[in-house]
Design a protein around this motif. Structure first.
Motif, PDB file in Angstrom:
ATOM      1  N   ARG A 272       0.861  -1.194   0.000  1.00  0.00           N
ATOM      2  CA  ARG A 272       0.000   0.000   0.000  1.00  0.00           C
ATOM      3  C   ARG A 272       0.887   1.229   0.000  1.00  0.00           C
ATOM      4  O   ARG A 272       1.821   1.337   0.798  1.00  0.00           O
ATOM      5  CB  ARG A 272      -0.890   0.019   1.241  1.00  0.00           C
ATOM      6  N   LYS A 273       0.507   2.205  -0.879  1.00  0.00           N
ATOM      7  CA  LYS A 273       1.320   3.408  -1.027  1.00  0.00           C
ATOM      8  C   LYS A 273       1.442   4.143   0.309  1.00  0.00           C
ATOM      9  O   LYS A 273       2.525   4.563   0.722  1.00  0.00           O
ATOM     10  CB  LYS A 273       0.641   4.309  -2.074  1.00  0.00           C
ATOM     11  N   SER A 274       0.311   4.226   1.032  1.00  0.00           N
ATOM     12  CA  SER A 274       0.316   5.011   2.276  1.00  0.00           C
ATOM     13  C   SER A 274       1.277   4.403   3.304  1.00  0.00           C
ATOM     14  O   SER A 274       1.877   5.124   4.101  1.00  0.00           O
ATOM     15  CB  SER A 274      -1.096   5.085   2.850  1.00  0.00           C
ATOM     16  N   ILE A 275       1.433   3.091   3.250  1.00  0.00           N
ATOM     17  CA  ILE A 275       2.325   2.454   4.238  1.00  0.00           C
ATOM     18  C   ILE A 275       3.785   2.562   3.796  1.00  0.00           C
ATOM     19  O   ILE A 275       4.690   2.726   4.612  1.00  0.00           O
ATOM     20  CB  ILE A 275       1.860   1.013   4.510  1.00  0.00           C
ATOM     21  N   LEU A 276       3.988   2.521   2.475  1.00  0.00           N
ATOM     22  CA  LEU A 276       5.365   2.732   1.976  1.00  0.00           C
ATOM     23  C   LEU A 276       5.836   4.154   2.291  1.00  0.00           C
ATOM     24  O   LEU A 276       7.008   4.392   2.541  1.00  0.00           O
ATOM     25  CB  LEU A 276       5.432   2.502   0.466  1.00  0.00           C
ATOM     26  N   GLU A 277       4.879   5.076   2.293  1.00  0.00           N
ATOM     27  CA  GLU A 277       5.248   6.484   2.469  1.00  0.00           C
ATOM     28  C   GLU A 277       5.423   6.892   3.925  1.00  0.00           C
ATOM     29  O   GLU A 277       6.055   7.892   4.224  1.00  0.00           O
ATOM     30  CB  GLU A 277       4.180   7.383   1.810  1.00  0.00           C
ATOM     31  N   LEU A 278       4.844   6.113   4.832  1.00  0.00           N
ATOM     32  CA  LEU A 278       4.930   6.572   6.229  1.00  0.00           C
ATOM     33  C   LEU A 278       6.327   6.353   6.789  1.00  0.00           C
ATOM     34  O   LEU A 278       7.067   5.481   6.332  1.00  0.00           O
ATOM     35  CB  LEU A 278       3.859   5.915   7.106  1.00  0.00           C
ATOM     36  N   ASN A 279       6.651   7.146   7.766  1.00  0.00           N
ATOM     37  CA  ASN A 279       7.949   7.055   8.414  1.00  0.00           C
ATOM     38  C   ASN A 279       7.759   6.167   9.640  1.00  0.00           C
ATOM     39  O   ASN A 279       7.184   6.621  10.632  1.00  0.00           O
ATOM     40  CB  ASN A 279       8.333   8.488   8.833  1.00  0.00           C
ATOM     41  N   PRO A 280       8.191   4.886   9.598  1.00  0.00           N
ATOM     42  CA  PRO A 280       7.837   3.990  10.704  1.00  0.00           C
ATOM     43  C   PRO A 280       8.395   4.487  12.033  1.00  0.00           C
ATOM     44  O   PRO A 280       9.471   5.079  12.068  1.00  0.00           O
ATOM     45  CB  PRO A 280       8.495   2.661  10.318  1.00  0.00           C
TER      46      PRO A 280
ATOM     47  N   ILE B 189      -3.845  -7.682   7.362  1.00  0.00           N
ATOM     48  CA  ILE B 189      -4.985  -7.057   6.663  1.00  0.00           C
ATOM     49  C   ILE B 189      -4.734  -5.555   6.563  1.00  0.00           C
ATOM     50  O   ILE B 189      -4.888  -4.948   5.493  1.00  0.00           O
ATOM     51  CB  ILE B 189      -6.312  -7.407   7.370  1.00  0.00           C
ATOM     52  N   ILE B 190      -4.277  -4.948   7.654  1.00  0.00           N
ATOM     53  CA  ILE B 190      -3.972  -3.503   7.622  1.00  0.00           C
ATOM     54  C   ILE B 190      -2.847  -3.248   6.611  1.00  0.00           C
ATOM     55  O   ILE B 190      -2.880  -2.293   5.840  1.00  0.00           O
ATOM     56  CB  ILE B 190      -3.513  -3.002   9.014  1.00  0.00           C
ATOM     57  N   ALA B 191      -1.847  -4.126   6.627  1.00  0.00           N
ATOM     58  CA  ALA B 191      -0.656  -3.882   5.802  1.00  0.00           C
ATOM     59  C   ALA B 191      -0.957  -3.954   4.299  1.00  0.00           C
ATOM     60  O   ALA B 191      -0.394  -3.189   3.525  1.00  0.00           O
ATOM     61  CB  ALA B 191       0.447  -4.886   6.165  1.00  0.00           C
ATOM     62  N   PHE B 192      -1.856  -4.874   3.895  1.00  0.00           N
ATOM     63  CA  PHE B 192      -1.974  -5.146   2.453  1.00  0.00           C
ATOM     64  C   PHE B 192      -3.307  -4.728   1.828  1.00  0.00           C
ATOM     65  O   PHE B 192      -3.414  -4.716   0.603  1.00  0.00           O
ATOM     66  CB  PHE B 192      -1.719  -6.632   2.186  1.00  0.00           C
ATOM     67  N   CYS B 193      -4.334  -4.442   2.644  1.00  0.00           N
ATOM     68  CA  CYS B 193      -5.657  -4.172   2.051  1.00  0.00           C
ATOM     69  C   CYS B 193      -6.045  -2.712   2.208  1.00  0.00           C
ATOM     70  O   CYS B 193      -6.018  -2.172   3.316  1.00  0.00           O
ATOM     71  CB  CYS B 193      -6.720  -5.039   2.724  1.00  0.00           C
ATOM     72  N   GLU B 194      -6.434  -2.105   1.104  1.00  0.00           N
ATOM     73  CA  GLU B 194      -6.909  -0.715   1.111  1.00  0.00           C
ATOM     74  C   GLU B 194      -8.378  -0.744   1.561  1.00  0.00           C
ATOM     75  O   GLU B 194      -9.223  -1.338   0.878  1.00  0.00           O
ATOM     76  CB  GLU B 194      -6.788  -0.188  -0.332  1.00  0.00           C
TER      77      GLU B 194
ATOM     78  N   ILE C 133       4.595  -1.431  10.199  1.00  0.00           N
ATOM     79  CA  ILE C 133       3.403  -1.068  10.992  1.00  0.00           C
ATOM     80  C   ILE C 133       3.356  -1.819  12.326  1.00  0.00           C
ATOM     81  O   ILE C 133       2.353  -1.782  13.040  1.00  0.00           O
ATOM     82  CB  ILE C 133       2.097  -1.326  10.211  1.00  0.00           C
ATOM     83  N   LYS C 134       4.449  -2.495  12.662  1.00  0.00           N
ATOM     84  CA  LYS C 134       4.463  -3.261  13.921  1.00  0.00           C
ATOM     85  C   LYS C 134       4.411  -2.306  15.119  1.00  0.00           C
ATOM     86  O   LYS C 134       5.079  -1.278  15.120  1.00  0.00           O
ATOM     87  CB  LYS C 134       5.756  -4.079  13.971  1.00  0.00           C
ATOM     88  N   ALA C 135       3.622  -2.655  16.146  1.00  0.00           N
ATOM     89  CA  ALA C 135       3.683  -1.878  17.387  1.00  0.00           C
ATOM     90  C   ALA C 135       5.100  -2.062  17.959  1.00  0.00           C
ATOM     91  O   ALA C 135       5.657  -3.162  17.881  1.00  0.00           O
ATOM     92  CB  ALA C 135       2.634  -2.382  18.374  1.00  0.00           C
ATOM     93  N   PRO C 136       5.687  -1.013  18.514  1.00  0.00           N
ATOM     94  CA  PRO C 136       7.107  -1.070  18.880  1.00  0.00           C
ATOM     95  C   PRO C 136       7.474  -2.272  19.772  1.00  0.00           C
ATOM     96  O   PRO C 136       8.449  -2.946  19.518  1.00  0.00           O
ATOM     97  CB  PRO C 136       7.334   0.240  19.633  1.00  0.00           C
TER      98      PRO C 136
END
Ligand code: PLP
Length: 349
Positions: A10-18, A87-92, A233-236
């Motif tokens: 997902r573009k939004s996840i690639l773009e976020l600063n983890p 599901i969060i990681a791969f589905c829009e 997107i993993k919780a720390p």
């Protein structure tokens, strides 16, 4: 040829600063450091420090155990957490969907709907096997993940490995094989296929054969690029120190785990033969798991009667195609004996 993963991301996840936790920002290289980076309480107790965010030690031991590389391992707060994470990681939301094969484990659908992701259901066919043609026909570019639990819950059977492989080869999204009950079957794990199929994710758990349901630890195995992406997107600190330490200890107790699994498999055979003597049990479905699904004359009545004998089973009737079924977990010998005795009592009352 190097596999291409961009179509899954997902573009939004690639773009976020983890988020990077304090302990990921430096390498300690074995030196004794003064830790003034994470706003912890400095007075030592068993838990005053945060756990290792990337669980390096545990992952490396699990990688050796499962014959994979550490970069292929993702650990979660139970498989339940992993299911929602992917599901969060791969589905829009509002666009993509997941596919499931009912009757199936309930959390796939609940997690998807929670995140606004639609669910396409392709029911199992005869003998609770996969409808491979229907799955592949129904799939399209919006089908991001298919969840296939094998052995299946609630039906307890394994799916045909050749059919699973046809799906992996032809499905354009990710195939998640949920092997929560793998220790109870003779079938090999699909972990062996990870090098061959880059769209394959295998998940297993410490909750069943490993006997650590209360500690909450799920394991997922996949191509390092997929794992890296999910890490964004993993919780720390998604695993706590108690769980990490307990799992490391459990890995040294695999002889004991194997004895317990052998016992449950033996009990499975014994209980099936006893269940066969009960007239209101109409069908006992083949089991590759640590539970057995049976078809009875009236599941609500039999469920209540077992409760009256202080025995809790699962009324699995609300699952697609499972009307009047009960799902019975294998217990200790005396618990299994009590179950059989109660069933005889109920039959004769
Ligand atoms: C097929 C399947 N997957 C996953 C889970 C959940 O596992 P965990 O306890 O690791 O969250 C279950 C639990 O019953 C299950 O049956």
């Amino acid at each position: 040829m190097k596999p291409k993963f961009n179509r899954f991301f997902r573009k939004s996840i690639l773009e976020l600063n983890p988020y990077k936790s304090a302990r990921e920002e430096y390498k300690n290289e074995g030196r004794e450091m003064i830790l003034l980076d994470a706003n912890e309480n400095p007075f030592q107790s068993s838990f005053n420090r945060y756990p290792d965010p990337m669980q390096v030690d545990l992952k490396s031991k699990i990688a050796t155990w499962k014959n994979v590389r550490s970069e292929q391992v993702y650990l979660s707060n139970g498989s339940d957490e992993f299911i929602s994470q992917i599901i969060i990681a791969f589905c829009e939301p509002g666009e993509d969907h997941i596919m499931i094969v009912p009757p199936t484990f309930g959390m796939y659908k609940v997690s998807a709907l929670t995140y606004g992701v639609q669910v396409k259901e392709i029911p199992l066919i005869l003998n609770f096997q996969l409808d491979t043609n229907a799955i592949l026909q129904a799939a399209n570019e919006k089908s991001k993940i298919i969840f296939i639990p094998t052995p299946n819950n609630p039906t307890a059977n394994s799916f045909d490995a050749a059919e699973i492989e046809i799906i992996i080869k032809n499905f354009s999204g990710l195939v998640v094989l949920d092997e929560a009950y793998i220790e109870f079957t003779d079938n090999p794990s699909f972990i062996e296929m990870l090098e061959k199929y880059s769209n394959l994710i295998v998940c297993q758990t410490f909750s069943k054969a490993q006997g650590m349901a209360g500690a909450r630890l799920g394991m997922a195995f996949a191509h390092p690029e997929l794992i890296n992406y999910i890490n964004r997107i993993k919780a720390p600190y998604n695993l706590n120190s108690l769980t990490i330490n307990a799992a490391i200890n459990r890995l040294n107790e695999q002889d004991q785990v194997q004895n317990q699994v052998d016992f449950m498999i033996k009990e499975r055979k014994r209980i099936i033969s006893d269940l066969n003597q009960i007239n209101f049990i109409k069908t006992i479905y083949p089991s590759d798991a640590n539970f057995i699904m049976v078809l009875v004359d009236n599941s609500s009545l039999r469920y209540q009667q077992l409760l009256d004998h202080n025995i809790v089973v699962r009324n699995s009737s609300k699952n697609f195609g499972c009307k009047n079924t009960l799902r019975i977990s294998l217990g200790l010998k005396k618990e299994n004996d009590a179950l059989i005795k109660a069933l005889y009592n109920i039959e004769n009352q």
